[in-house]
Design a protein around this motif. Structure first.
Motif, PDB file in Angstrom:
ATOM      1  N   ASN A 181     -18.948  21.274 -26.296  1.00  0.00           N
ATOM      2  CA  ASN A 181     -18.834  22.439 -27.191  1.00  0.00           C
ATOM      3  C   ASN A 181     -17.408  22.650 -27.715  1.00  0.00           C
ATOM      4  N   ARG A 182     -16.600  21.646 -27.573  1.00  0.00           N
ATOM      5  CA  ARG A 182     -15.183  21.718 -28.006  1.00  0.00           C
ATOM      6  C   ARG A 182     -14.486  22.947 -27.404  1.00  0.00           C
ATOM      7  N   ASP A 183     -14.867  23.243 -26.165  1.00  0.00           N
ATOM      8  CA  ASP A 183     -14.382  24.456 -25.513  1.00  0.00           C
ATOM      9  C   ASP A 183     -13.387  24.081 -24.402  1.00  0.00           C
ATOM     10  N   LEU A 184     -12.133  24.342 -24.651  1.00  0.00           N
ATOM     11  CA  LEU A 184     -11.110  24.021 -23.638  1.00  0.00           C
ATOM     12  C   LEU A 184     -10.803  25.227 -22.748  1.00  0.00           C
ATOM     13  N   SER A 185     -11.592  26.314 -22.912  1.00  0.00           N
ATOM     14  CA  SER A 185     -11.307  27.500 -22.102  1.00  0.00           C
ATOM     15  C   SER A 185     -12.082  27.476 -20.782  1.00  0.00           C
ATOM     16  N   GLN A 186     -12.977  26.479 -20.615  1.00  0.00           N
ATOM     17  CA  GLN A 186     -13.773  26.441 -19.386  1.00  0.00           C
ATOM     18  C   GLN A 186     -12.929  26.002 -18.182  1.00  0.00           C
ATOM     19  N   VAL A 187     -13.518  26.164 -16.994  1.00  0.00           N
ATOM     20  CA  VAL A 187     -12.813  25.763 -15.769  1.00  0.00           C
ATOM     21  C   VAL A 187     -13.078  24.272 -15.542  1.00  0.00           C
ATOM     22  N   PHE A 188     -12.021  23.516 -15.409  1.00  0.00           N
ATOM     23  CA  PHE A 188     -12.142  22.079 -15.180  1.00  0.00           C
ATOM     24  C   PHE A 188     -11.826  21.745 -13.730  1.00  0.00           C
ATOM     25  N   LEU A 189     -12.396  20.629 -13.280  1.00  0.00           N
ATOM     26  CA  LEU A 189     -12.150  20.187 -11.902  1.00  0.00           C
ATOM     27  C   LEU A 189     -11.364  18.872 -11.918  1.00  0.00           C
ATOM     28  N   PHE A 190     -10.383  18.796 -11.064  1.00  0.00           N
ATOM     29  CA  PHE A 190      -9.571  17.582 -10.953  1.00  0.00           C
ATOM     30  C   PHE A 190      -9.604  17.129  -9.490  1.00  0.00           C
ATOM     31  N   GLN A 191      -9.974  15.877  -9.290  1.00  0.00           N
ATOM     32  CA  GLN A 191     -10.054  15.342  -7.918  1.00  0.00           C
ATOM     33  C   GLN A 191      -9.279  14.042  -7.824  1.00  0.00           C
ATOM     34  N   CYS A 192      -8.594  13.849  -6.730  1.00  0.00           N
ATOM     35  CA  CYS A 192      -7.958  12.548  -6.501  1.00  0.00           C
ATOM     36  C   CYS A 192      -7.561  12.425  -5.027  1.00  0.00           C
ATOM     37  N   GLN A 193      -7.240  11.205  -4.659  1.00  0.00           N
ATOM     38  CA  GLN A 193      -6.811  10.958  -3.274  1.00  0.00           C
ATOM     39  C   GLN A 193      -5.296  10.792  -3.257  1.00  0.00           C
ATOM     40  N   LEU A 194      -4.663  11.442  -2.313  1.00  0.00           N
ATOM     41  CA  LEU A 194      -3.200  11.352  -2.240  1.00  0.00           C
ATOM     42  C   LEU A 194      -2.779   9.994  -1.698  1.00  0.00           C
ATOM     43  N   PRO A 195      -1.658   9.494  -2.154  1.00  0.00           N
ATOM     44  CA  PRO A 195      -1.177   8.202  -1.646  1.00  0.00           C
ATOM     45  C   PRO A 195      -0.471   8.370  -0.292  1.00  0.00           C
ATOM     46  N   LYS A 196      -0.034   7.270   0.266  1.00  0.00           N
ATOM     47  CA  LYS A 196       0.641   7.338   1.573  1.00  0.00           C
ATOM     48  C   LYS A 196       2.113   7.750   1.439  1.00  0.00           C
ATOM     49  N   THR A 197       2.706   7.417   0.325  1.00  0.00           N
ATOM     50  CA  THR A 197       4.131   7.698   0.101  1.00  0.00           C
ATOM     51  C   THR A 197       4.384   7.968  -1.380  1.00  0.00           C
ATOM     52  N   PRO A 198       5.517   8.557  -1.726  1.00  0.00           N
ATOM     53  CA  PRO A 198       6.594   9.040  -0.860  1.00  0.00           C
ATOM     54  C   PRO A 198       6.268  10.414  -0.263  1.00  0.00           C
ATOM     55  N   ASP A 233       0.811  -1.228   0.000  1.00  0.00           N
ATOM     56  CA  ASP A 233       0.000   0.000   0.000  1.00  0.00           C
ATOM     57  C   ASP A 233       0.840   1.272   0.000  1.00  0.00           C
ATOM     58  N   TYR A 234       2.138   1.120  -0.059  1.00  0.00           N
ATOM     59  CA  TYR A 234       3.029   2.282   0.023  1.00  0.00           C
ATOM     60  C   TYR A 234       3.862   2.385  -1.250  1.00  0.00           C
ATOM     61  N   PRO A 235       3.384   3.150  -2.242  1.00  0.00           N
ATOM     62  CA  PRO A 235       4.160   3.271  -3.478  1.00  0.00           C
ATOM     63  C   PRO A 235       5.541   3.845  -3.192  1.00  0.00           C
ATOM     64  N   SER A 236       6.521   3.380  -3.928  1.00  0.00           N
ATOM     65  CA  SER A 236       7.911   3.850  -3.859  1.00  0.00           C
ATOM     66  C   SER A 236       8.676   3.353  -2.633  1.00  0.00           C
ATOM     67  N   LEU A 237       8.068   2.523  -1.816  1.00  0.00           N
ATOM     68  CA  LEU A 237       8.848   1.881  -0.751  1.00  0.00           C
ATOM     69  C   LEU A 237       9.486   0.622  -1.329  1.00  0.00           C
ATOM     70  N   SER A 294      12.238  10.694  11.107  1.00  0.00           N
ATOM     71  CA  SER A 294      13.141  10.251  10.038  1.00  0.00           C
ATOM     72  C   SER A 294      12.344   9.920   8.785  1.00  0.00           C
ATOM     73  N   MET A 295      13.000  10.065   7.649  1.00  0.00           N
ATOM     74  CA  MET A 295      12.353   9.797   6.359  1.00  0.00           C
ATOM     75  C   MET A 295      12.241   8.281   6.165  1.00  0.00           C
ATOM     76  N   HIS A 296      11.143   7.871   5.546  1.00  0.00           N
ATOM     77  CA  HIS A 296      10.953   6.445   5.279  1.00  0.00           C
ATOM     78  C   HIS A 296      11.895   5.971   4.163  1.00  0.00           C
ATOM     79  N   SER A 297      12.014   4.668   4.012  1.00  0.00           N
ATOM     80  CA  SER A 297      12.809   4.117   2.909  1.00  0.00           C
ATOM     81  C   SER A 297      12.150   4.510   1.593  1.00  0.00           C
ATOM     82  N   PHE A 298      12.969   4.679   0.562  1.00  0.00           N
ATOM     83  CA  PHE A 298      12.445   5.121  -0.725  1.00  0.00           C
ATOM     84  C   PHE A 298      13.245   4.460  -1.836  1.00  0.00           C
ATOM     85  N   GLN A 299      12.537   4.092  -2.889  1.00  0.00           N
ATOM     86  CA  GLN A 299      13.220   3.432  -4.005  1.00  0.00           C
ATOM     87  C   GLN A 299      12.583   3.864  -5.322  1.00  0.00           C
TER      88      GLN A 299
END
Lengths: 340, 136
Positions: B70-87, A120-124, A300-305
Protein backbone atom coordinates in the motif's frame (compact mmCIF):
# COMPACT_ATOMS: atom_id res chain seq x y z
CA UNK A 1 16.52 20.20 14.78
CA UNK A 2 15.75 21.75 11.41
CA UNK A 3 18.49 21.94 8.85
CA UNK A 4 19.83 25.43 8.12
CA UNK A 5 21.16 26.03 4.66
CA UNK A 6 24.76 27.19 4.45
CA UNK A 7 27.09 27.21 1.46
CA UNK A 8 30.32 26.51 3.35
CA UNK A 9 30.16 23.56 5.73
CA UNK A 10 32.70 22.93 8.44
CA UNK A 11 33.90 19.75 10.06
CA UNK A 12 33.62 19.37 13.83
CA UNK A 13 35.39 16.09 14.62
CA UNK A 14 33.30 13.49 12.76
CA UNK A 15 30.28 15.68 12.21
CA UNK A 16 29.93 17.88 9.19
CA UNK A 17 27.75 20.96 9.10
CA UNK A 18 26.19 21.98 5.80
CA UNK A 19 24.08 19.93 3.45
CA UNK A 20 25.58 16.58 2.42
CA UNK A 21 23.65 16.92 -0.85
CA UNK A 22 25.23 20.33 -1.60
CA UNK A 23 28.65 18.90 -0.72
CA UNK A 24 28.18 15.90 -3.03
CA UNK A 25 26.87 18.08 -5.86
CA UNK A 26 29.79 20.51 -5.45
CA UNK A 27 32.31 17.68 -5.64
CA UNK A 28 30.53 16.16 -8.64
CA UNK A 29 30.63 19.48 -10.53
CA UNK A 30 34.33 19.90 -9.67
CA UNK A 31 35.25 16.45 -11.01
CA UNK A 32 33.03 16.91 -14.09
CA UNK A 33 34.85 20.19 -14.92
CA UNK A 34 38.20 18.45 -14.42
CA UNK A 35 37.15 15.63 -16.76
CA UNK A 36 35.91 18.12 -19.35
CA UNK A 37 39.17 20.12 -19.23
CA UNK A 38 41.18 16.93 -19.62
CA UNK A 39 39.13 15.82 -22.64
CA UNK A 40 39.25 19.26 -24.33
CA UNK A 41 43.03 19.65 -23.92
CA UNK A 42 43.73 16.05 -24.97
CA UNK A 43 41.59 16.55 -28.11
CA UNK A 44 43.37 19.83 -28.95
CA UNK A 45 46.79 18.17 -28.60
CA UNK A 46 45.69 15.24 -30.77
CA UNK A 47 44.24 17.55 -33.46
CA UNK A 48 47.37 19.74 -33.45
CA UNK A 49 49.65 16.69 -33.59
CA UNK A 50 47.90 15.20 -36.62
CA UNK A 51 47.86 18.61 -38.37
CA UNK A 52 44.06 18.88 -38.50
CA UNK A 53 44.04 22.36 -36.89
CA UNK A 54 45.30 25.35 -38.85
CA UNK A 55 48.20 27.42 -37.52
CA UNK A 56 46.02 30.01 -35.70
CA UNK A 57 44.05 27.34 -33.87
CA UNK A 58 46.99 25.29 -32.62
CA UNK A 59 47.64 27.45 -29.48
CA UNK A 60 51.21 26.14 -29.30
CA UNK A 61 50.17 22.51 -28.71
CA UNK A 62 52.16 21.26 -31.69
CA UNK A 63 55.50 22.27 -30.09
CA UNK A 64 58.03 20.02 -28.36
CA UNK A 65 56.09 20.06 -25.07
CA UNK A 66 52.97 18.43 -26.57
CA UNK A 67 53.56 15.24 -24.63
CA UNK A 68 53.63 17.20 -21.36
CA UNK A 69 50.27 18.83 -22.14
CA UNK A 70 48.92 15.43 -23.19
CA UNK A 71 50.02 13.70 -19.97
CA UNK A 72 48.56 16.56 -17.89
CA UNK A 73 45.28 16.32 -19.82
CA UNK A 74 45.15 12.57 -19.35
CA UNK A 75 45.77 12.86 -15.60
CA UNK A 76 43.02 15.53 -15.42
CA UNK A 77 40.73 13.17 -17.31
CA UNK A 78 41.52 10.15 -15.13
CA UNK A 79 41.18 12.05 -11.83
CA UNK A 80 38.01 13.81 -13.04
CA UNK A 81 36.47 10.62 -14.45
CA UNK A 82 37.13 8.45 -11.41
CA UNK A 83 36.02 11.23 -9.03
CA UNK A 84 32.84 11.74 -11.03
CA UNK A 85 31.92 8.04 -11.02
CA UNK A 86 32.69 7.78 -7.28
CA UNK A 87 30.53 10.81 -6.46
CA UNK A 88 27.64 9.73 -8.66
CA UNK A 89 27.65 6.42 -6.79
CA UNK A 90 27.48 8.28 -3.46
CA UNK A 91 24.71 10.80 -4.18
CA UNK A 92 21.53 9.99 -2.28
CA UNK A 93 23.01 6.83 -0.76
CA UNK A 94 23.40 6.69 2.99
CA UNK A 95 26.70 5.92 4.71
CA UNK A 96 25.17 2.72 6.15
CA UNK A 97 24.02 1.50 2.72
CA UNK A 98 27.49 2.06 1.25
CA UNK A 99 29.05 0.23 4.21
CA UNK A 100 26.60 -2.68 3.67
CA UNK A 101 27.56 -2.88 -0.04
CA UNK A 102 31.25 -2.91 0.90
CA UNK A 103 30.62 -5.66 3.46
CA UNK A 104 28.89 -7.81 0.85
CA UNK A 105 31.80 -7.29 -1.52
CA UNK A 106 34.29 -8.36 1.15
CA UNK A 107 32.16 -11.44 1.96
CA UNK A 108 32.59 -12.81 -1.57
CA UNK A 109 36.35 -12.36 -1.50
CA UNK A 110 37.52 -15.60 -3.14
CA UNK A 111 41.03 -15.32 -1.79
CA UNK A 112 39.87 -15.06 1.83
CA UNK A 113 41.63 -17.54 4.05
CA UNK A 114 38.85 -19.91 5.08
CA UNK A 115 41.16 -22.08 7.16
CA UNK A 116 42.22 -19.46 9.68
CA UNK A 117 40.57 -19.47 13.10
CA UNK A 118 39.70 -15.76 12.81
CA UNK A 119 37.43 -16.50 9.84
CA UNK A 120 34.30 -16.61 12.05
CA UNK A 121 35.29 -13.52 14.02
CA UNK A 122 34.74 -10.29 12.07
CA UNK A 123 37.20 -7.49 12.87
CA UNK A 124 39.83 -9.79 14.35
CA UNK A 125 43.22 -9.48 12.65
CA UNK A 126 44.11 -12.32 10.28
CA UNK A 127 45.93 -15.11 12.09
CA UNK A 128 47.08 -17.33 9.22
CA UNK A 129 50.70 -16.19 9.76
CA UNK A 130 50.50 -17.94 13.16
CA UNK A 131 48.23 -20.85 12.23
CA UNK A 132 50.43 -21.78 9.23
CA UNK A 133 53.72 -21.65 11.12
CA UNK A 134 54.45 -24.88 13.05
CA UNK A 135 57.06 -24.81 15.81
CA UNK A 136 59.80 -27.31 16.72
CA UNK A 137 59.20 -27.52 20.50
CA UNK A 138 55.64 -26.24 20.77
CA UNK A 139 52.73 -26.18 18.32
CA UNK A 140 53.19 -22.75 16.70
CA UNK A 141 56.16 -20.48 15.98
CA UNK A 142 55.34 -16.78 16.26
CA UNK A 143 56.58 -14.56 13.44
CA UNK A 144 58.37 -11.32 14.42
CA UNK A 145 56.86 -7.94 13.55
CA UNK A 146 60.00 -6.65 11.85
CA UNK A 147 61.89 -9.20 9.79
CA UNK A 148 65.63 -8.41 9.84
CA UNK A 149 66.14 -10.57 6.72
CA UNK A 150 63.81 -8.49 4.56
CA UNK A 151 65.40 -5.26 5.80
CA UNK A 152 68.85 -6.58 4.85
CA UNK A 153 67.63 -7.62 1.38
CA UNK A 154 66.08 -4.20 0.83
CA UNK A 155 69.21 -2.33 1.95
CA UNK A 156 71.39 -4.58 -0.24
CA UNK A 157 69.28 -3.98 -3.38
CA UNK A 158 68.99 -0.25 -2.74
CA UNK A 159 72.71 0.06 -1.96
CA UNK A 160 73.71 -1.86 -5.11
CA UNK A 161 71.54 0.30 -7.40
CA UNK A 162 72.77 3.51 -5.76
CA UNK A 163 76.44 2.47 -5.98
CA UNK A 164 76.16 1.43 -9.66
CA UNK A 165 74.48 4.75 -10.43
CA UNK A 166 77.18 6.72 -8.54
CA UNK A 167 80.04 4.86 -10.24
CA UNK A 168 78.37 5.29 -13.63
CA UNK A 169 78.12 9.01 -12.93
CA UNK A 170 81.78 9.23 -11.91
CA UNK A 171 83.08 7.30 -14.92
CA UNK A 172 80.73 8.99 -17.42
CA UNK A 173 81.59 12.51 -16.28
CA UNK A 174 85.21 11.93 -15.36
CA UNK A 175 86.55 14.35 -18.00
CA UNK A 176 84.05 17.09 -17.22
CA UNK A 177 84.39 17.00 -13.42
CA UNK A 178 87.59 19.05 -13.51
CA UNK A 179 85.93 21.80 -15.55
CA UNK A 180 82.48 21.73 -13.99
CA UNK A 181 82.83 22.14 -10.20
CA UNK A 182 79.09 21.79 -9.48
CA UNK A 183 79.02 18.44 -11.25
CA UNK A 184 82.04 17.37 -9.21
CA UNK A 185 80.36 18.17 -5.90
CA UNK A 186 77.18 16.42 -7.08
CA UNK A 187 79.12 13.25 -7.98
CA UNK A 188 81.00 13.42 -4.68
CA UNK A 189 77.71 13.61 -2.77
CA UNK A 190 76.42 10.46 -4.55
CA UNK A 191 79.67 8.62 -3.79
CA UNK A 192 79.56 9.67 -0.11
CA UNK A 193 76.01 8.30 0.20
CA UNK A 194 77.17 5.02 -1.40
CA UNK A 195 79.99 4.70 1.14
CA UNK A 196 77.57 5.38 3.99
CA UNK A 197 75.09 2.73 2.69
CA UNK A 198 77.88 0.12 2.44
CA UNK A 199 79.05 0.96 5.98
CA UNK A 200 75.48 0.70 7.31
CA UNK A 201 74.95 -2.62 5.50
CA UNK A 202 78.14 -4.11 7.00
CA UNK A 203 77.05 -2.89 10.45
CA UNK A 204 73.59 -4.49 10.02
CA UNK A 205 75.04 -7.82 8.79
CA UNK A 206 77.47 -8.01 11.73
CA UNK A 207 74.59 -7.12 14.12
CA UNK A 208 72.44 -9.86 12.55
CA UNK A 209 75.12 -12.51 13.08
CA UNK A 210 76.10 -11.28 16.54
CA UNK A 211 72.63 -10.93 18.00
CA UNK A 212 71.20 -13.91 16.15
CA UNK A 213 67.62 -14.96 15.76
CA UNK A 214 65.06 -14.95 18.57
CA UNK A 215 62.37 -17.61 18.27
CA UNK A 216 59.15 -17.71 20.24
CA UNK A 217 56.82 -20.72 20.17
CA UNK A 218 53.41 -21.06 21.75
CA UNK A 219 51.60 -24.25 22.76
CA UNK A 220 48.17 -23.43 21.35
CA UNK A 221 46.25 -21.14 19.05
CA UNK A 222 43.79 -19.34 19.24
CA UNK A 223 44.69 -17.69 22.54
CA UNK A 224 41.73 -16.82 24.79
CA UNK A 225 41.36 -14.80 28.01
CA UNK A 226 41.67 -16.78 31.23
CA UNK A 227 43.57 -19.69 29.64
CA UNK A 228 47.13 -20.78 30.45
CA UNK A 229 49.64 -21.48 27.66
CA UNK A 230 53.24 -22.68 27.35
CA UNK A 231 55.80 -20.37 25.76
CA UNK A 232 59.24 -21.38 24.50
CA UNK A 233 62.01 -18.88 23.80
CA UNK A 234 65.27 -19.49 21.96
CA UNK A 235 68.00 -16.85 21.59
CA UNK A 236 70.88 -17.55 19.21
CA UNK A 237 74.02 -15.50 18.43
CA UNK A 238 77.21 -14.66 20.33
CA UNK A 239 75.98 -12.64 23.24
CA UNK A 240 76.56 -11.87 26.87
CA UNK A 241 73.15 -10.81 28.08
CA UNK A 242 72.77 -9.04 31.40
CA UNK A 243 69.00 -9.33 31.47
CA UNK A 244 66.40 -10.96 29.24
CA UNK A 245 62.70 -10.22 29.71
CA UNK A 246 59.50 -11.29 27.98
CA UNK A 247 56.42 -9.08 28.28
CA UNK A 248 52.79 -9.50 27.29
CA UNK A 249 51.65 -6.14 25.91
CA UNK A 250 48.37 -4.68 24.68
CA UNK A 251 48.01 -1.33 22.94
CA UNK A 252 45.23 0.76 21.49
CA UNK A 253 46.41 2.16 18.18
CA UNK A 254 44.69 4.75 16.01
CA UNK A 255 45.30 6.73 12.85
CA UNK A 256 43.97 10.23 12.41
CA UNK A 257 44.33 13.13 10.05
CA UNK A 258 46.02 16.25 11.33
CA UNK A 259 45.63 18.77 8.53
CA UNK A 260 46.90 16.90 5.50
CA UNK A 261 49.14 14.57 7.52
CA UNK A 262 48.15 11.12 8.69
CA UNK A 263 49.30 10.53 12.27
CA UNK A 264 49.30 7.51 14.51
CA UNK A 265 48.89 7.33 18.26
CA UNK A 266 49.22 4.40 20.62
CA UNK A 267 48.15 3.94 24.19
CA UNK A 268 49.54 1.15 26.34
CA UNK A 269 46.65 -0.60 28.07
CA UNK A 270 48.39 -3.65 29.49
CA UNK A 271 51.96 -4.76 30.19
CA UNK A 272 52.92 -7.80 32.23
CA UNK A 273 56.36 -9.28 32.80
CA UNK A 274 56.04 -12.98 31.98
CA UNK A 275 59.65 -14.12 32.23
CA UNK A 276 62.99 -12.75 33.37
CA UNK A 277 66.51 -14.20 33.33
CA UNK A 278 69.80 -12.52 34.23
CA UNK A 279 73.40 -13.19 33.10
CA UNK A 280 73.03 -15.36 30.02
CA UNK A 281 75.85 -16.32 27.68
CA UNK A 282 75.09 -17.67 24.21
CA UNK A 283 77.34 -18.87 21.39
CA UNK A 284 76.77 -20.02 17.83
CA UNK A 285 76.57 -23.70 18.88
CA UNK A 286 74.51 -23.29 22.01
CA UNK A 287 71.52 -20.92 21.90
CA UNK A 288 69.79 -19.94 25.12
CA UNK A 289 66.48 -21.79 25.57
CA UNK A 290 63.71 -21.56 28.17
CA UNK A 291 60.10 -22.66 28.52
CA UNK A 292 57.52 -21.13 30.83
CA UNK A 293 53.78 -20.65 31.29
CA UNK A 294 51.68 -17.54 30.95
CA UNK A 295 48.02 -16.65 31.26
CA UNK A 296 46.03 -14.34 29.03
CA UNK A 297 44.35 -12.04 31.57
CA UNK A 298 40.69 -12.75 32.27
CA UNK A 299 38.28 -10.02 31.09
CA UNK A 300 40.80 -8.68 28.59
CA UNK A 301 39.57 -7.31 25.27
CA UNK A 302 40.21 -9.41 22.18
CA UNK A 303 42.44 -8.24 19.33
CA UNK A 304 40.69 -5.83 16.99
CA UNK A 305 41.50 -4.43 13.58
CA UNK A 306 39.63 -1.88 11.50
CA UNK A 307 40.77 0.59 8.87
CA UNK A 308 41.99 3.31 11.26
CA UNK A 309 41.86 1.69 14.69
CA UNK A 310 43.19 -1.43 16.32
CA UNK A 311 43.78 -3.22 19.60
CA UNK A 312 47.10 -5.01 19.27
CA UNK A 313 48.45 -7.75 21.47
CA UNK A 314 52.06 -8.82 21.29
CA UNK A 315 54.83 -10.62 23.11
CA UNK A 316 57.83 -8.38 23.51
CA UNK A 317 61.33 -9.83 24.04
CA UNK A 318 63.74 -7.29 25.52
CA UNK A 319 67.35 -7.92 26.37
CA UNK A 320 70.27 -5.84 27.50
CA UNK A 321 73.79 -6.91 26.51
CA UNK A 322 76.97 -6.47 28.52
CA UNK A 323 77.75 -3.40 26.37
CA UNK A 324 74.49 -1.85 27.71
CA UNK A 325 72.83 -2.09 24.31
CA UNK A 326 69.09 -2.75 24.53
CA UNK A 327 67.41 -4.90 21.88
CA UNK A 328 63.65 -5.30 21.50
CA UNK A 329 61.77 -7.72 19.28
CA UNK A 330 58.00 -7.86 19.03
CA UNK A 331 55.83 -10.86 18.14
CA UNK A 332 52.19 -10.04 17.35
CA UNK A 333 49.61 -12.48 18.69
CA UNK A 334 45.85 -12.63 18.16
CA UNK A 335 43.70 -12.83 21.29
CA UNK A 336 40.24 -14.25 20.62
CA UNK A 337 37.16 -13.52 22.75
CA UNK A 338 36.23 -16.04 25.47
CA UNK A 339 34.69 -19.25 24.19
CA UNK A 340 30.87 -19.33 24.05
CA UNK B 1 8.75 19.35 12.41
CA UNK B 2 11.29 16.53 12.64
CA UNK B 3 9.95 13.00 12.33
CA UNK B 4 9.85 10.79 15.39
CA UNK B 5 11.55 7.43 14.93
CA UNK B 6 10.80 4.67 17.42
CA UNK B 7 12.93 1.55 17.86
CA UNK B 8 11.62 -1.13 20.24
CA UNK B 9 13.18 -4.43 21.25
CA UNK B 10 10.79 -7.38 21.24
CA UNK B 11 12.41 -8.61 24.43
CA UNK B 12 13.40 -5.82 26.81
CA UNK B 13 17.17 -6.18 26.80
CA UNK B 14 20.07 -3.96 25.85
CA UNK B 15 22.92 -6.35 26.61
CA UNK B 16 23.46 -9.10 24.06
CA UNK B 17 25.86 -11.98 23.72
CA UNK B 18 27.58 -13.30 20.61
CA UNK B 19 25.20 -15.26 18.32
CA UNK B 20 22.11 -13.90 20.14
CA UNK B 21 19.04 -13.26 18.01
CA UNK B 22 17.97 -9.64 17.79
CA UNK B 23 14.36 -8.70 17.05
CA UNK B 24 13.39 -5.08 16.73
CA UNK B 25 10.21 -3.25 15.80
CA UNK B 26 10.55 0.19 14.30
CA UNK B 27 8.28 2.86 12.90
CA UNK B 28 8.27 6.51 12.02
CA UNK B 29 5.78 9.25 12.82
CA UNK B 30 5.84 12.51 10.92
CA UNK B 31 3.48 15.32 10.02
CA UNK B 32 4.14 14.75 6.31
CA UNK B 33 4.65 11.04 5.76
CA UNK B 34 3.83 11.37 2.06
CA UNK B 35 7.27 12.89 1.49
CA UNK B 36 9.03 9.93 3.13
CA UNK B 37 10.82 8.06 0.34
CA UNK B 38 12.69 5.30 2.10
CA UNK B 39 13.66 3.84 5.46
CA UNK B 40 16.82 1.96 6.28
CA UNK B 41 17.67 -0.07 9.33
CA UNK B 42 21.14 -1.31 10.14
CA UNK B 43 22.85 -3.17 12.90
CA UNK B 44 26.29 -1.68 12.98
CA UNK B 45 29.34 -0.92 15.05
CA UNK B 46 31.42 2.21 14.91
CA UNK B 47 34.57 3.41 16.59
CA UNK B 48 34.91 6.56 18.63
CA UNK B 49 38.05 8.16 20.01
CA UNK B 50 41.19 9.79 18.79
CA UNK B 51 41.36 7.97 15.44
CA UNK B 52 39.28 8.46 12.34
CA UNK B 53 35.88 6.85 12.71
CA UNK B 54 35.39 3.37 11.28
CA UNK B 55 31.90 2.03 10.65
CA UNK B 56 30.90 -1.53 9.80
CA UNK B 57 27.35 -2.58 8.96
CA UNK B 58 26.62 -6.13 10.10
CA UNK B 59 23.04 -6.28 8.83
CA UNK B 60 21.08 -3.92 6.62
CA UNK B 61 17.54 -3.59 5.24
CA UNK B 62 16.09 -0.87 3.05
CA UNK B 63 12.39 -0.24 2.46
CA UNK B 64 11.35 2.06 -0.33
CA UNK B 65 7.86 3.48 -0.72
CA UNK B 66 7.33 1.77 -4.10
CA UNK B 67 8.20 -1.67 -2.68
CA UNK B 68 6.06 -1.55 0.48
CA UNK B 69 2.48 -2.85 0.70
CA UNK B 70 0.00 0.00 0.00
CA UNK B 71 3.04 2.27 -0.32
CA UNK B 72 2.65 2.86 3.40
CA UNK B 73 5.88 3.52 5.28
CA UNK B 74 4.04 4.47 8.48
CA UNK B 75 3.42 0.84 9.49
CA UNK B 76 5.43 -1.02 12.13
CA UNK B 77 8.26 -3.00 10.58
CA UNK B 78 10.16 -5.93 12.05
CA UNK B 79 13.91 -6.36 11.79
CA UNK B 80 15.59 -9.63 12.77
CA UNK B 81 19.20 -10.73 12.67
CA UNK B 82 21.80 -12.76 14.51
CA UNK B 83 24.60 -10.95 16.28
CA UNK B 84 28.16 -11.82 15.32
CA UNK B 85 30.84 -13.03 17.71
CA UNK B 86 32.96 -9.89 17.47
CA UNK B 87 33.84 -7.10 17.99
CA UNK B 88 32.66 -6.91 21.58
CA UNK B 89 31.66 -3.53 22.96
CA UNK B 90 34.75 -1.76 24.29
CA UNK B 91 35.40 1.41 26.27
CA UNK B 92 39.13 2.10 26.10
CA UNK B 93 41.12 5.28 26.53
CA UNK B 94 41.70 6.43 22.96
CA UNK B 95 39.36 3.91 21.34
CA UNK B 96 35.77 2.91 21.98
CA UNK B 97 33.68 0.42 20.04
CA UNK B 98 29.93 1.00 20.06
CA UNK B 99 27.16 -1.20 18.69
CA UNK B 100 23.82 0.27 17.72
CA UNK B 101 20.68 -0.18 15.70
CA UNK B 102 20.28 2.78 13.38
CA UNK B 103 17.11 3.72 11.57
CA UNK B 104 17.56 6.26 8.79
CA UNK B 105 14.68 8.02 7.07
CA UNK B 106 15.07 9.65 3.69
CA UNK B 107 12.62 12.36 2.74
CA UNK B 108 12.14 14.24 -0.49
CA UNK B 109 14.70 17.00 -1.26
CA UNK B 110 17.46 14.85 0.28
CA UNK B 111 16.48 15.45 3.92
CA UNK B 112 17.76 12.64 6.10
CA UNK B 113 17.16 11.88 9.77
CA UNK B 114 18.43 9.02 11.85
CA UNK B 115 17.93 7.52 15.26
CA UNK B 116 20.38 5.29 17.12
CA UNK B 117 19.52 2.68 19.72
CA UNK B 118 22.76 1.58 21.41
CA UNK B 119 23.25 -2.01 22.48
CA UNK B 120 26.09 -3.76 24.25
CA UNK B 121 27.67 -6.91 22.87
CA UNK B 122 29.42 -8.58 25.79
CA UNK B 123 30.65 -12.07 26.60
CA UNK B 124 29.13 -11.87 30.07
CA UNK B 125 26.11 -9.61 30.41
CA UNK B 126 25.90 -6.68 32.74
CA UNK B 127 22.60 -4.89 32.76
CA UNK B 128 23.26 -1.25 31.94
CA UNK B 129 20.77 1.46 31.07
CA UNK B 130 21.48 3.05 27.73
CA UNK B 131 20.07 6.29 26.37
CA UNK B 132 18.41 6.52 23.00
CA UNK B 133 20.16 9.21 20.94
CA UNK B 134 18.78 11.25 18.11
CA UNK B 135 20.66 12.95 15.28
CA UNK B 136 19.97 15.01 12.23
Amino acid sequence: MAFKFRIWGKKIRHRQTGSPLVKSLGETVFFAVLLLLGLVFASLVALAYFGILNENERLGFEGGAWWMVLSLSLSFGIIGGSGLVYNLFRIGISKERRAAVLRKASDIDIIRDTFSASHDYPSLPKDFHIANSPGTRLAFRLPARQSVGWRLIFITIFGTIWTIFSLGMLLGNFQEVEENQALGWFTLFFLAVSVWIIYYLIQQISYYFKVGATHLEVSSHPLRPGNIYELFISQAGRLEVQELQVFLVSQERCLFLSGTNSRAETFLTYKELLFEQKNIRTNSQLPYEAQFQFMVPTDSMHSFQSEHNSIDWELCVRFQTKEQTIHEKNYPIVIFPPED
Amino acid sequence: MDPSITIKFRTPQEVFHPNDRLEVEYYVEASDLSSLNAMEISLLWYTEGKGEQDIYVHSFERRERRNVANRDLSQVFLFQCQLPKTPLSYHGTILKIHWCIRVTTQFKKGKTFYEDRPILLLPTGKVLKLQQTSHL
